[in-house]
Design a protein around this motif. Structure first.
Motif, PDB file in Angstrom:
ATOM      1  N   ASN A 131       0.756  -1.356   0.170  1.00  0.00           N
ATOM      2  CA  ASN A 131      -0.032   0.019   0.046  1.00  0.00           C
ATOM      3  C   ASN A 131       0.791   1.166   0.031  1.00  0.00           C
ATOM      4  N   GLN A 132       2.084   1.090   0.066  1.00  0.00           N
ATOM      5  CA  GLN A 132       2.954   2.471   0.045  1.00  0.00           C
ATOM      6  C   GLN A 132       3.200   2.868  -1.543  1.00  0.00           C
ATOM      7  N   PRO A 133       3.502   4.092  -1.607  1.00  0.00           N
ATOM      8  CA  PRO A 133       3.428   4.745  -3.063  1.00  0.00           C
ATOM      9  C   PRO A 133       4.629   4.748  -3.620  1.00  0.00           C
ATOM     10  N   GLY A 134       5.844   4.041  -2.772  1.00  0.00           N
ATOM     11  CA  GLY A 134       7.199   4.063  -3.396  1.00  0.00           C
ATOM     12  C   GLY A 134       7.975   3.031  -2.575  1.00  0.00           C
ATOM     13  N   ASP A 135       9.256   3.228  -2.251  1.00  0.00           N
ATOM     14  CA  ASP A 135      10.247   2.164  -1.803  1.00  0.00           C
ATOM     15  C   ASP A 135      10.005   2.673  -0.400  1.00  0.00           C
ATOM     16  N   VAL A 136      10.404   1.468   0.462  1.00  0.00           N
ATOM     17  CA  VAL A 136       9.906   1.223   1.727  1.00  0.00           C
ATOM     18  C   VAL A 136      11.369   1.081   2.333  1.00  0.00           C
ATOM     19  N   VAL A 137      11.602   1.614   3.861  1.00  0.00           N
ATOM     20  CA  VAL A 137      12.307   1.347   4.878  1.00  0.00           C
ATOM     21  C   VAL A 137      11.693   0.495   5.727  1.00  0.00           C
ATOM     22  N   LEU A 138      12.009  -0.773   5.899  1.00  0.00           N
ATOM     23  CA  LEU A 138      11.303  -1.781   6.943  1.00  0.00           C
ATOM     24  C   LEU A 138      11.921  -1.860   8.245  1.00  0.00           C
ATOM     25  N   VAL A 139      10.859  -1.311   9.016  1.00  0.00           N
ATOM     26  CA  VAL A 139      11.625  -1.503  10.572  1.00  0.00           C
ATOM     27  C   VAL A 139      11.142  -2.665  11.288  1.00  0.00           C
ATOM     28  N   GLY A 140      11.645  -3.452  12.009  1.00  0.00           N
ATOM     29  CA  GLY A 140      11.284  -4.682  12.824  1.00  0.00           C
ATOM     30  C   GLY A 140      11.711  -4.555  14.555  1.00  0.00           C
ATOM     31  N   HIS A 141      11.041  -4.461  15.314  1.00  0.00           N
ATOM     32  CA  HIS A 141      11.260  -4.537  16.671  1.00  0.00           C
ATOM     33  C   HIS A 141      11.273  -5.892  17.100  1.00  0.00           C
ATOM     34  N   SER A 142      12.250  -6.432  17.979  1.00  0.00           N
ATOM     35  CA  SER A 142      12.098  -7.771  18.745  1.00  0.00           C
ATOM     36  C   SER A 142      11.647  -8.991  17.650  1.00  0.00           C
ATOM     37  N   TRP A 143      10.354  -9.550  18.024  1.00  0.00           N
ATOM     38  CA  TRP A 143       9.700 -10.324  17.157  1.00  0.00           C
ATOM     39  C   TRP A 143       9.717  -9.971  15.682  1.00  0.00           C
ATOM     40  N   GLY A 144       9.409  -8.766  15.647  1.00  0.00           N
ATOM     41  CA  GLY A 144       9.256  -8.270  14.395  1.00  0.00           C
ATOM     42  C   GLY A 144      10.641  -8.151  13.386  1.00  0.00           C
ATOM     43  N   GLY A 145      11.640  -8.448  14.155  1.00  0.00           N
ATOM     44  CA  GLY A 145      12.841  -8.974  13.118  1.00  0.00           C
ATOM     45  C   GLY A 145      12.627  -9.945  12.377  1.00  0.00           C
ATOM     46  N   MET A 146      11.857 -10.935  12.927  1.00  0.00           N
ATOM     47  CA  MET A 146      11.552 -12.182  12.221  1.00  0.00           C
ATOM     48  C   MET A 146      10.575 -11.886  10.942  1.00  0.00           C
ATOM     49  N   VAL A 147       9.700 -10.969  11.224  1.00  0.00           N
ATOM     50  CA  VAL A 147       8.905 -10.509  10.054  1.00  0.00           C
ATOM     51  C   VAL A 147       9.390  -9.944   9.079  1.00  0.00           C
ATOM     52  N   ILE A 148      10.280  -8.952   9.388  1.00  0.00           N
ATOM     53  CA  ILE A 148      10.926  -8.082   8.180  1.00  0.00           C
ATOM     54  C   ILE A 148      11.881  -8.889   7.533  1.00  0.00           C
ATOM     55  N   THR A 149      12.571 -10.084   8.286  1.00  0.00           N
ATOM     56  CA  THR A 149      13.594 -10.749   7.453  1.00  0.00           C
ATOM     57  C   THR A 149      12.814 -11.556   6.194  1.00  0.00           C
ATOM     58  N   ALA A 172      16.171  -6.715  18.094  1.00  0.00           N
ATOM     59  CA  ALA A 172      15.755  -7.708  17.253  1.00  0.00           C
ATOM     60  C   ALA A 172      16.147  -8.973  16.839  1.00  0.00           C
ATOM     61  N   PHE A 173      15.371 -10.111  16.487  1.00  0.00           N
ATOM     62  CA  PHE A 173      16.001 -11.417  16.061  1.00  0.00           C
ATOM     63  C   PHE A 173      16.173 -10.971  14.462  1.00  0.00           C
ATOM     64  N   ALA A 174      17.287 -11.787  14.143  1.00  0.00           N
ATOM     65  CA  ALA A 174      17.749 -11.494  12.848  1.00  0.00           C
ATOM     66  C   ALA A 174      18.203 -12.917  12.176  1.00  0.00           C
ATOM     67  N   PRO A 175      17.022 -13.593  11.802  1.00  0.00           N
ATOM     68  CA  PRO A 175      17.239 -15.067  11.432  1.00  0.00           C
ATOM     69  C   PRO A 175      18.169 -15.026   9.904  1.00  0.00           C
ATOM     70  N   ASP A 176      18.488 -16.386   9.688  1.00  0.00           N
ATOM     71  CA  ASP A 176      18.895 -16.768   8.330  1.00  0.00           C
ATOM     72  C   ASP A 176      17.941 -17.353   7.888  1.00  0.00           C
ATOM     73  N   SER A 177      17.697 -17.896   6.607  1.00  0.00           N
ATOM     74  CA  SER A 177      16.866 -18.666   5.907  1.00  0.00           C
ATOM     75  C   SER A 177      16.517 -20.154   6.869  1.00  0.00           C
TER      76      SER A 177
END
Length: 252
Positions: free
Chosen positions: A80-98, A114-119
């Motif tokens: 829904n954003q009109p252009g490029d996005v900077v995606l921010v994740g806090h804590s569990w949100g790090g899993m989400v933005i990954t 945040a959590f920053a997992p690998d595949s």
């Protein structure tokens, strides 16, 4: 006045239909995925600071029932954003933005305590072999398998550097998370192809600071250390906003 109201209504309809003005499309937006035991309002201080700088911000309201569900909600916000996005994740949100960060609109990623997992990794994988953080002792499950943090846990382990009255509100408005979500794995790691920033909370009692630093180094992030609790967006919003703005400038 009436003409202005009609124009405003048409602009609103146009944006709802996905028609963005060139000015909006040229300016990167910020989409924020909150963590467990929180909701989008957890970011109200930072959002105001970003808006003061002319940045469009969307805080996602994650249902916290599953990784797939949170990724779907975040992906819709990115769409829904009109252009490029900077995606921010806090804590569990790090899993989400990954995972959600693999979206073609996402230019940069910002991890905050945040959590920053690998595949192929889950929260359980990331924390295996590390000591339990102090805050874990104040997490309990209800009969439906949803985890919450006690008011004492919020005050002492989650947000120990915010005023007591604010911590009580945070405890009352927290979003419980389904315990099974911590076993779900990401299918892709967006940080492998997207520049990343990482704010490490040095006094974090929910995700060990040593684990945060290890993950930040592994993903090759630009690292900022803050002497805060798990919620620097609440206790040091100016510093957090500054890092996000750096990512926004880099995305232009």
């Amino acid at each position: 006045m009436k003409r202005h109201s009609i124009a405003t209504a048409l602009l609103t309809l146009g944006l709802a239909a996905g028609i963005a003005s060139p000015a909006l499309a040229d300016q990167p937006s910020v989409v924020i995925a909150h963590g467990a035991f929180a909701d989008g309002s957890d970011w109200s201080k930072v959002i105001g600071l970003l808006q003061d700088e002319g940045v469009h911000v969307q805080a996602v309201q994650n249902p916290l029932e599953s990784l797939a569900g949170d990724v779907a909600v975040t992906t819709r916000a990115i769409d829904n954003q009109p252009g490029d996005v900077v995606l921010v994740g806090h804590s569990w949100g790090g899993m989400v933005i990954t995972e959600a960060g693999d979206h073609p609109k996402v230019a940069n990623l910002v991890y905050v305590s945040a959590f920053a997992p690998d595949s192929g990794q889950s929260v359980e994988d990331l924390t295996r072999g590390h000591p339990a953080p102090p805050g874990s002792a104040n997490i309990s499950a209800d009969s439906h398998g949803w985890l919450s943090l006690s008011p004492q846990g919020v005050a002492q382990d989650f947000a120990q550097d915010v005023p007591a009255a604010q911590a009580r509100v945070m405890a009352a408005t927290q979003g419980p998370i389904k315990a099974s979500a911590f076993g779900e794995t990401v299918s892709t790691a967006a940080w492998r192809n997207k520049p990343s920033w990482f704010i490490v909370s040095e006094e974090d009692r929910m995700i060990l600071p040593e684990l945060q630093q290890m993950m930040a180094r592994q993903i090759g992030a630009d690292i900022t250390l803050l002497p805060t609790s798990h919620v620097p967006q609440q206790s040091r919003p100016v510093d957090v906003a500054s890092v996000i703005l750096e990512a926004v400038e880099s995305a232009k």
